[in-house]
Design an enzyme around this catalytic site. Sequence first.
Site, PDB file in Angstrom:
ATOM      1  N   CYS A 119       0.760 -11.079 -15.789  1.00 41.11           N
ATOM      2  CA  CYS A 119       1.186 -11.113 -14.992  1.00 41.11           C
ATOM      3  C   CYS A 119       1.560 -12.823 -13.642  1.00 41.11           C
ATOM      4  O   CYS A 119       1.052 -13.471 -14.048  1.00 41.11           O
ATOM      5  CB  CYS A 119       0.368 -10.145 -13.401  1.00 41.11           C
ATOM      6  SG  CYS A 119       0.652  -9.942 -11.799  1.00 41.11           S
ATOM      7  N   CYS A 153      -4.409 -14.316  -9.655  1.00 43.28           N
ATOM      8  CA  CYS A 153      -5.265 -14.103  -9.536  1.00 43.28           C
ATOM      9  C   CYS A 153      -6.741 -14.680 -10.014  1.00 43.28           C
ATOM     10  O   CYS A 153      -6.978 -13.925 -11.221  1.00 43.28           O
ATOM     11  CB  CYS A 153      -5.656 -12.444  -9.146  1.00 43.28           C
ATOM     12  SG  CYS A 153      -4.145 -11.663  -8.492  1.00 43.28           S
ATOM     13  N   CYS A 195      -8.821 -12.246 -13.171  1.00 43.97           N
ATOM     14  CA  CYS A 195      -8.239 -11.268 -13.748  1.00 43.97           C
ATOM     15  C   CYS A 195      -7.583 -11.761 -14.719  1.00 43.97           C
ATOM     16  O   CYS A 195      -7.230 -12.687 -15.013  1.00 43.97           O
ATOM     17  CB  CYS A 195      -6.611 -10.427 -12.588  1.00 43.97           C
ATOM     18  SG  CYS A 195      -5.354  -9.298 -13.583  1.00 43.97           S
ATOM     19  N   CYS A 203      -4.910   6.956 -11.626  1.00 36.03           N
ATOM     20  CA  CYS A 203      -4.526   5.970 -10.774  1.00 36.03           C
ATOM     21  C   CYS A 203      -3.661   5.490 -12.169  1.00 36.03           C
ATOM     22  O   CYS A 203      -4.482   4.921 -12.878  1.00 36.03           O
ATOM     23  CB  CYS A 203      -4.837   5.284 -10.261  1.00 36.03           C
ATOM     24  SG  CYS A 203      -6.292   5.867  -8.864  1.00 36.03           S
ATOM     25  N   CYS A 221      -1.879   8.046  -7.664  1.00 35.68           N
ATOM     26  CA  CYS A 221      -2.141   7.036  -6.651  1.00 35.68           C
ATOM     27  C   CYS A 221      -1.344   6.000  -8.124  1.00 35.68           C
ATOM     28  O   CYS A 221      -1.796   6.428  -9.251  1.00 35.68           O
ATOM     29  CB  CYS A 221      -3.613   6.844  -6.681  1.00 35.68           C
ATOM     30  SG  CYS A 221      -4.286   4.804  -6.614  1.00 35.68           S
ATOM     31  N   CYS A 258      -5.452   3.356  -0.508  1.00 39.89           N
ATOM     32  CA  CYS A 258      -6.657   3.031  -0.979  1.00 39.89           C
ATOM     33  C   CYS A 258      -6.845   1.472  -0.825  1.00 39.89           C
ATOM     34  O   CYS A 258      -6.084   0.215  -1.061  1.00 39.89           O
ATOM     35  CB  CYS A 258      -6.708   3.605  -2.421  1.00 39.89           C
ATOM     36  SG  CYS A 258      -7.811   2.944  -4.145  1.00 39.89           S
ATOM     37  N   ARG A 289     -15.792   3.989  -2.839  1.00 40.50           N
ATOM     38  CA  ARG A 289     -15.025   4.569  -4.609  1.00 40.50           C
ATOM     39  C   ARG A 289     -16.292   3.356  -4.786  1.00 40.50           C
ATOM     40  O   ARG A 289     -15.711   1.901  -4.899  1.00 40.50           O
ATOM     41  CB  ARG A 289     -14.445   4.037  -4.812  1.00 40.50           C
ATOM     42  CG  ARG A 289     -13.956   4.494  -6.483  1.00 40.50           C
ATOM     43  CD  ARG A 289     -12.639   4.693  -6.905  1.00 40.50           C
ATOM     44  NE  ARG A 289     -12.278   5.775  -6.217  1.00 40.50           N
ATOM     45  CZ  ARG A 289     -11.083   6.004  -5.669  1.00 40.50           C
ATOM     46  NH1 ARG A 289      -9.665   4.935  -5.203  1.00 40.50           N
ATOM     47  NH2 ARG A 289     -10.593   7.158  -4.892  1.00 40.50           N
TER      48      ARG A 289
END
Length: 317
Positions: A53, A57, A60, A97, A129, A189, A261
């Site tokens: 990616c 972040c 991550c 998801c 999702c 979400c 969640r």
Amino acid sequence: MQIRHDWTRDEIRGIYHLPLPELIFRAQVAHREFHRPDEVQLCRLLSIKTGGCPEDCAYCSQSAHYKTGVARQELMNPTEVLDAAKRAKAEGATRFCMGAAWRQVTDGKDFDRVLEMVRGVAALDLEVCCTLGMLTESQAQRLKDAGLSAYNHNLDTSPEFYGEIVSTRVYDDRLQTIAHVRKAGITVCCGGILGMGETDEDRISLLEQLARLTPHPESVPINSLVPNEGTPLGGAEELDPLVMVRTIATARILMPASRVRLAAGRRGLSQEAVTLCFLAGANSIFTGEKLLTTPNPGADADHRLLETLGMRAMQNA
Ligand code: SF4
């Protein structure tokens, strides 16, 4: 109980810092008005495109900026994804998801394959999702037309702390994608990650951002950082589980009708801490051995825990 979107920072701070028994009691009162106290939704999260990616972040393992040992994998094929969704359903999941490590969705072959996956999973009568990065209005509409029920796009942390965690996008980018999702009629979400070095005040500020969204996100994932070696947060200190409990209870009071969640980091919590999170109003968990790239308790362990607590998996999506 009235659902409010005008919570002030002072009010939220006052709730967050209540003595814990009082905080949990108030969270239970809110919880019981909108939800069955003995039911937890089981969700499954599958990484349909892993690693590489371009975002940075700091938490991550899938960011191309860090050497983490996560192997880059191209987009899965829809048949494999549907098989995984069928297995998840057989194990009691009502929400499936799919996560792709993209900065944003790009129109073309890969997005068309994701739309095919969404149509397939929706046909299994599961809530479906996706979390695919930033979306335009028209992409959100195409996902809605394919049968998408929810889109995950986390705010991660407070606006004040955000720049310490991500430099390749800004908070407003997140809010804009959330607005596109809403406009398309897809449920939202949206939550955050705790344990990244933020303060109580940052957590309160994140909760304020979430609680002022109108309407509230239907689903609010609260994650605890799972430190990944090779990322800037690989050596982060372990989070006090009671911070998780406090944050969940405050979220429950501020957004009483939403599903809260208990998401990543659950494997690091004792059974007792997870139980406290349920008491604080968490009513949804991810099941399965893996959450994208991080380990998670398996479905059997989850069913055993629910049985021990006299609780049960939510039946209908
Ligand atoms: S959290 Fe998402 S956007 Fe950020 S680096 Fe990981 S995959 Fe990319």
